[in-house]
Design a protein around this motif. Structure first.
Motif, PDB file in Angstrom:
ATOM      1  N   VAL A  37     126.018 -12.580 -14.879  1.00 21.82           N
ATOM      2  CA  VAL A  37     126.794 -11.538 -14.198  1.00 21.82           C
ATOM      3  C   VAL A  37     125.880 -10.646 -13.366  1.00 21.82           C
ATOM      4  O   VAL A  37     126.169 -10.330 -12.204  1.00 21.82           O
ATOM      5  N   ARG A  38     124.746 -10.236 -13.932  1.00 22.10           N
ATOM      6  CA  ARG A  38     123.814  -9.366 -13.204  1.00 22.10           C
ATOM      7  C   ARG A  38     123.222 -10.082 -12.000  1.00 22.10           C
ATOM      8  O   ARG A  38     123.075  -9.493 -10.923  1.00 22.10           O
ATOM      9  N   ARG A  39     122.889 -11.355 -12.156  1.00 24.53           N
ATOM     10  CA  ARG A  39     122.280 -12.113 -11.054  1.00 24.53           C
ATOM     11  C   ARG A  39     123.250 -12.280  -9.887  1.00 24.53           C
ATOM     12  O   ARG A  39     122.866 -12.173  -8.728  1.00 24.53           O
ATOM     13  N   ARG A  40     124.508 -12.534 -10.189  1.00 22.69           N
ATOM     14  CA  ARG A  40     125.492 -12.717  -9.120  1.00 22.69           C
ATOM     15  C   ARG A  40     125.765 -11.419  -8.379  1.00 22.69           C
ATOM     16  O   ARG A  40     125.929 -11.411  -7.154  1.00 22.69           O
ATOM     17  N   ALA A  41     125.802 -10.315  -9.106  1.00 26.32           N
ATOM     18  CA  ALA A  41     125.987  -9.023  -8.439  1.00 26.32           C
ATOM     19  C   ALA A  41     124.779  -8.689  -7.573  1.00 26.32           C
ATOM     20  O   ALA A  41     124.913  -8.148  -6.470  1.00 26.32           O
ATOM     21  N   LEU A  42     123.585  -9.026  -8.061  1.00 25.92           N
ATOM     22  CA  LEU A  42     122.371  -8.794  -7.289  1.00 25.92           C
ATOM     23  C   LEU A  42     122.361  -9.651  -6.028  1.00 25.92           C
ATOM     24  O   LEU A  42     121.890  -9.220  -4.977  1.00 25.92           O
ATOM     25  N   LYS A  43     122.902 -10.850  -6.117  1.00 31.72           N
ATOM     26  CA  LYS A  43     123.013 -11.723  -4.949  1.00 31.72           C
ATOM     27  C   LYS A  43     123.866 -11.056  -3.871  1.00 31.72           C
ATOM     28  O   LYS A  43     123.505 -11.053  -2.686  1.00 31.72           O
ATOM     29  N   ASP A  44     125.014 -10.487  -4.260  1.00 27.88           N
ATOM     30  CA  ASP A  44     125.890  -9.825  -3.288  1.00 27.88           C
ATOM     31  C   ASP A  44     125.198  -8.628  -2.641  1.00 27.88           C
ATOM     32  O   ASP A  44     125.392  -8.349  -1.460  1.00 27.88           O
ATOM     33  N   LEU A  45     124.384  -7.916  -3.407  1.00 30.84           N
ATOM     34  CA  LEU A  45     123.623  -6.799  -2.842  1.00 30.84           C
ATOM     35  C   LEU A  45     122.566  -7.308  -1.869  1.00 30.84           C
ATOM     36  O   LEU A  45     122.378  -6.731  -0.791  1.00 30.84           O
ATOM     37  N   SER A  46     121.885  -8.384  -2.229  1.00 30.93           N
ATOM     38  CA  SER A  46     120.788  -8.885  -1.390  1.00 30.93           C
ATOM     39  C   SER A  46     121.262  -9.302  -0.008  1.00 30.93           C
ATOM     40  O   SER A  46     120.506  -9.239   0.962  1.00 30.93           O
ATOM     41  N   LEU A  47     122.527  -9.717   0.107  1.00 33.46           N
ATOM     42  CA  LEU A  47     123.057 -10.128   1.406  1.00 33.46           C
ATOM     43  C   LEU A  47     123.117  -8.974   2.397  1.00 33.46           C
ATOM     44  O   LEU A  47     123.179  -9.192   3.611  1.00 33.46           O
ATOM     45  N   ARG A  48     123.076  -7.748   1.905  1.00 34.32           N
ATOM     46  CA  ARG A  48     123.225  -6.569   2.747  1.00 34.32           C
ATOM     47  C   ARG A  48     121.905  -5.850   3.023  1.00 34.32           C
ATOM     48  O   ARG A  48     121.888  -4.821   3.696  1.00 34.32           O
ATOM     49  N   LEU A  49     120.828  -6.383   2.525  1.00 32.92           N
ATOM     50  CA  LEU A  49     119.541  -5.725   2.685  1.00 32.92           C
ATOM     51  C   LEU A  49     118.878  -6.106   4.009  1.00 32.92           C
ATOM     52  O   LEU A  49     118.944  -7.263   4.425  1.00 32.92           O
ATOM     53  N   PRO A  50     118.229  -5.153   4.679  1.00 33.20           N
ATOM     54  CA  PRO A  50     117.446  -5.491   5.880  1.00 33.20           C
ATOM     55  C   PRO A  50     116.154  -6.191   5.473  1.00 33.20           C
ATOM     56  O   PRO A  50     115.698  -6.069   4.334  1.00 33.20           O
ATOM     57  N   LEU A  51     115.584  -6.956   6.388  1.00 33.93           N
ATOM     58  CA  LEU A  51     114.305  -7.637   6.138  1.00 33.93           C
ATOM     59  C   LEU A  51     114.354  -8.476   4.868  1.00 33.93           C
ATOM     60  O   LEU A  51     113.424  -8.491   4.059  1.00 33.93           O
ATOM     61  N   ARG A  52     115.452  -9.183   4.694  1.00 34.88           N
ATOM     62  CA  ARG A  52     115.652  -9.945   3.461  1.00 34.88           C
ATOM     63  C   ARG A  52     114.519 -10.926   3.155  1.00 34.88           C
ATOM     64  O   ARG A  52     114.091 -11.021   1.990  1.00 34.88           O
ATOM     65  N   PRO A  53     114.020 -11.688   4.125  1.00 34.20           N
ATOM     66  CA  PRO A  53     112.944 -12.642   3.779  1.00 34.20           C
ATOM     67  C   PRO A  53     111.700 -11.942   3.234  1.00 34.20           C
ATOM     68  O   PRO A  53     111.082 -12.412   2.274  1.00 34.20           O
ATOM     69  N   VAL A  54     111.327 -10.796   3.841  1.00 29.96           N
ATOM     70  CA  VAL A  54     110.152 -10.055   3.386  1.00 29.96           C
ATOM     71  C   VAL A  54     110.388  -9.484   1.993  1.00 29.96           C
ATOM     72  O   VAL A  54     109.526  -9.573   1.110  1.00 29.96           O
ATOM     73  N   ILE A  55     111.577  -8.899   1.806  1.00 28.98           N
ATOM     74  CA  ILE A  55     111.910  -8.326   0.507  1.00 28.98           C
ATOM     75  C   ILE A  55     111.912  -9.407  -0.564  1.00 28.98           C
ATOM     76  O   ILE A  55     111.408  -9.200  -1.680  1.00 28.98           O
ATOM     77  N   ARG A  56     112.440 -10.567  -0.214  1.00 28.45           N
ATOM     78  CA  ARG A  56     112.496 -11.644  -1.205  1.00 28.45           C
ATOM     79  C   ARG A  56     111.099 -12.086  -1.621  1.00 28.45           C
ATOM     80  O   ARG A  56     110.837 -12.327  -2.809  1.00 28.45           O
TER      81      ARG A  56
END
Length: 298
Positions: free
Chosen positions: A210-229
């Protein structure tokens, strides 16, 4: 006892070892998506059943399998060709189905890359639903992969299973994730248009899934996603402790994230005719790759 279903598409490199790991069950079924290599030929040398079904999507393939291929037993374990059943996992599955406590069980994978287990880089323990009661669990599509729908409660197994990602070489991994990125781009657009961030689940979700899936939905909205990842996986998760293999894995995952962003931009800004063929290839021949190359944050 429980049945074991093995999903395959052009798995001649892995299929023998996978089947041999599953043979403690006397009901092993290879569900093949019309492989063009020697997968079926090799499987036929073992005491297993073989059925073939044209691939539509990961979720629909699993649901078709569960509804159309009779299992000898009430319980089924789903095994990918680049995964292995272990004696410890088999024993725990046998005990779990005797308890009648849940309708499905999650197991954590141990991602093997460059000859070693990259424990930190892969957000271990990262659970996948593998053991399920027939008629109680179905699957739907989510991006390039699938999500389970359970008619009842689920549990978590302590035993883990090895997943030999890149077992067929980096060239195939890159080609596969190039196709997967199109499905992920389409899912990203859908989530941004209709989804929302479930902050409560991120902070207080009852399970890791449950936590991982919610975190996935948040990650879609973050800027600079590749760098953050990359920084999240390499420093936040401790990928730096996985040595050279961990560094290379984190680079690959950041590249995959960047590819998704490029395709999101392409779909949103270029004329439909310029990217329609890419989407069509992903939903037909490309998606028939039944290897589990799932994002680390799902």
């Amino acid at each position: 006892m429980f049945s074991i279903y093995i999903l395959t598409y052009n798995e001649e490199i892995d299929i023998a070892d996978c089947i041999e790991s599953a043979l403690p069950s006397n009901d092993v079924v290879v569900v093949d998506s019309y492989s063009s290599d020697r997968t079926v030929e090799i499987a036929q040398t073992y005491p297993v059943r073989i059925v073939q079904h044209a691939f539509e999507s990961h979720g629909r393939q699993r649901t078709w399998m569960l509804e159309s291929v009779p299992a000898k037993y009430e319980w089924v374990y789903i095994l990918e060709a680049d995964e292995r059943m272990t004696p410890e996992l088999f024993q725990e599955c046998t005990k779990a189905i005797q308890s009648h406590e849940h309708v499905g069980y999650y197991a954590a994978e141990r991602v093997m890359f460059m000859g070693r287990w990259i424990r930190h880089s892969t957000q271990y323990p990262r659970y996948q639903l593998r053991l399920l009661q027939v008629g109680k669990v179905w699957f739907s599509d989510y991006g390039h992969t699938e999500r389970e729908e359970c008619d009842g409660s689920t549990g978590i197994l302590q035993a883990t299973y090895p997943h030999y990602t890149c077992g067929k070489g980096l060239e195939r991994w890159i080609a596969k994730h190039n196709r997967y990125s199109t499905d992920e781009a389409l899912e990203t657009i859908r989530q941004l248009d209709t989804g929302n961030v479930r902050w409560v689940d991120i902070l207080f979700g009852k399970t890791e899934v449950v936590r991982r899936r919610a975190l996935k939905d948040l990650s879609l909205r973050l800027p600079l996603r590749p760098v953050i990842r990359f920084f999240y996986m390499y420093f936040g998760l401790g990928g730096i402790l996985d040595g050279r293999a961990g560094f290379r894995w984190c680079i690959l995952q950041a590249f995959y994230e960047y590819l998704i962003l490029l395709k999101v931009w392409e779909i949103q800004h270029l004329p439909p005719s310029s990217h329609t063929s890419t989407v069509q290839r992903s939903t037909t021949s490309g998606s028939s790759e039944l290897e589990t190359g799932k994002p680390m944050i799902e």
